[in-house]
Write an enzyme that holds these catalytic residues in place. Structure first.
Site, PDB file in Angstrom:
ATOM      1  N   TYR A  34     -60.068  36.801 -69.316  1.00 46.64           N
ATOM      2  CA  TYR A  34     -60.441  35.388 -68.708  1.00 46.64           C
ATOM      3  C   TYR A  34     -60.909  35.493 -67.302  1.00 46.64           C
ATOM      4  O   TYR A  34     -60.229  36.160 -66.596  1.00 46.64           O
ATOM      5  CB  TYR A  34     -58.800  34.387 -68.547  1.00 46.64           C
ATOM      6  CG  TYR A  34     -59.079  33.152 -68.096  1.00 46.64           C
ATOM      7  CD1 TYR A  34     -59.064  32.109 -68.716  1.00 46.64           C
ATOM      8  CD2 TYR A  34     -58.876  33.070 -66.624  1.00 46.64           C
ATOM      9  CE1 TYR A  34     -59.384  30.796 -68.377  1.00 46.64           C
ATOM     10  CE2 TYR A  34     -58.807  31.856 -66.118  1.00 46.64           C
ATOM     11  CZ  TYR A  34     -59.240  30.771 -66.776  1.00 46.64           C
ATOM     12  OH  TYR A  34     -59.393  29.593 -66.280  1.00 46.64           O
ATOM     13  N   GLU A  68     -64.815  28.027 -66.081  1.00 42.92           N
ATOM     14  CA  GLU A  68     -64.063  28.654 -66.756  1.00 42.92           C
ATOM     15  C   GLU A  68     -64.760  29.606 -67.798  1.00 42.92           C
ATOM     16  O   GLU A  68     -65.682  29.179 -68.457  1.00 42.92           O
ATOM     17  CB  GLU A  68     -62.994  27.819 -67.433  1.00 42.92           C
ATOM     18  CG  GLU A  68     -61.926  27.650 -66.878  1.00 42.92           C
ATOM     19  CD  GLU A  68     -60.635  26.804 -67.760  1.00 42.92           C
ATOM     20  OE1 GLU A  68     -59.527  27.454 -67.537  1.00 42.92           O
ATOM     21  OE2 GLU A  68     -61.209  26.136 -68.759  1.00 42.92           O
TER      22      GLU A  68
END
Length: 388
Positions: free
Chosen positions: A109, A197
């Site tokens: 991530y 993101e």
């Protein structure tokens, strides 16, 4: 302003971020063209909606042949996705993204936000990709690293070294990871991002890193600097009321209550909703008409509020600073006559030319309930809504 995944990928690709080839389709004919152009024998087909959780909702399919790609696309184009992010009304996917699959060995991530405590942009990274960052923070906070970067998008070298070590990247993967981190930070600044993101950023068996999903939100106040991004606006991803509000430059958010609210100023709107709750009521919406609302904007605001069948009463709470109370009164009277208002209307005004505005309302002989102050207005609105 939220962007679709394919729009975010288009932007990030310009910054040299490694992204597998993809195409975007809204019809089966376009799907066939993408299969031919990319020479695909297998693909990942993903609905394009402004909401997360697409995989869990059945909006992401892996197709192992040309026929399966067509079949998956046919099922997904026009699919309505309903989850906690879309609300009960759901969002219809008008388009699908068709992308070349990647052999995934490890997921990471990485994202960028503005840290409100330091007023500084930061990268947030975790070696645990594929999960919501909130879930990682709750269960394994030690697996999250925050890296500040400069307001021109530069990341200091020692911080990049810390990131690479934290993520467990080595050799060529480490070099590629540094390049990706720098590109993400730079693109976040240059696009005036609110949120970026990448989940997941994946590593292949050969040690290559690929961005396979992307979410990008842009600061609405900076859109005047980005005409290309403005063209990415997709009204189909909003409810009819929210799309109409945007058309008239109104800030509107639907809620679950039965008292419609029209207020000028976000802070005053929040206070108005709080005081409605204090007196036992429930607001049906947040609606900020802004400091310089026109008669047309006020009429539009009423139309939006009245389009909600749950609304049993309307509370208008205006402080006439920039917005002249006479303008408000003119807009209210015009709307009441034009829309044949079928619910009680409570109005509280203070500020510029308020006495003239009150007289306009009194002389109209229309069924409008006036209030002395906000407490009085909230009590009356709650009482009227309770009668319905």
């Amino acid at each position: 302003m939220n962007l679709h995944e394919y729009q975010a990928k288009k932007i990030l690709k310009k910054w040299g971020v490694p992204i597998p080839d993809f195409g975007i389709a809204s019809s089966i004919e376009e799907v066939k063209e993408i299969i031919s152009q990319l020479d695909l024998d297998e693909a990942v087909v993903k609905i394009q909606v402004h909401a997360g959780g697409r995989g869990k909702a059945g909006g992401v399919k892996f197709a192992k042949s040309k026929e399966e790609i067509l079949d998956a696309a046919e099922k997904l184009i026009g699919m309505k996705m309903v989850n906690n992010q879309t609300g009960p009304e759901g969002i219809v996917a008008q388009k699908v993204l068709i992308t070349r699959p990647v052999d995934i060995q490890k997921e990471y991530y990485i994202g960028a936000v503005i840290d409100r405590t330091t007023s500084q942009p930061i990268l947030i990274a975790s070696p645990e990709g594929g999960m919501e960052i909130e879930e990682i923070a709750e269960k394994s906070p030690e697996k999250i690293l925050k890296i500040p970067f400069e307001r021109d998008g530069r990341i200091r070298s020692y911080l990049l070294n810390r990131l690479v070590k934290f993520m467990g990247w080595e050799n060529e993967t480490a070099k590629e990871g540094r390049i990706i981190a720098e590109a993400l930070a730079k693109s976040f600044i240059e696009t005036d991002g609110d949120l970026l993101e990448i989940n997941p950023l994946v590593e292949t068996e050969e040690g290559r890193l690929w961005l396979v999903d992307a979410k990008l939100s842009i600061d609405d106040n900076a859109l005047f600097r980005h005409p290309e991004i403005v063209s990415y606006y997709d009204p189909t991803q909003l409810s009819h009321s929210e799309a109409q509000a945007k058309e008239f430059d109104l800030s509107y958010i639907a809620m679950e209550g039965n008292i419609g609210c029209m207020v000028n100023g976000a802070g005053l709107a929040m206070a108005t909703m709080d005081i409605i709750k204090l007196f036992g009521g429930s607001p049906a919406n947040f609606l900020d008409v802004g400091g310089g609302a026109s008669k047309d904007q006020i009429s539009a605001g009423f139309r939006i509020i009245l389009s909600d069948p749950k609304v049993k009463a309307i509370l208008v709470n205006i402080f006439g600073g920039i917005l002249n109370c006479e303008t408000l009164a003119e807009g209210v009277l015009h709307a009441v006559k034009e829309l044949k208002m079928h619910v009680p209307l409570v109005i509280r005004m203070e500020g510029t030319n308020v006495e003239k505005a009150r007289k306009m309302i009194e002389d109209s002989n229309l069924d409008i309930i006036t209030a002395i102050d906000l407490n009085d207005a909230a009590k009356k609105a709650v009482e009227e809504a309770g009668k319905k």
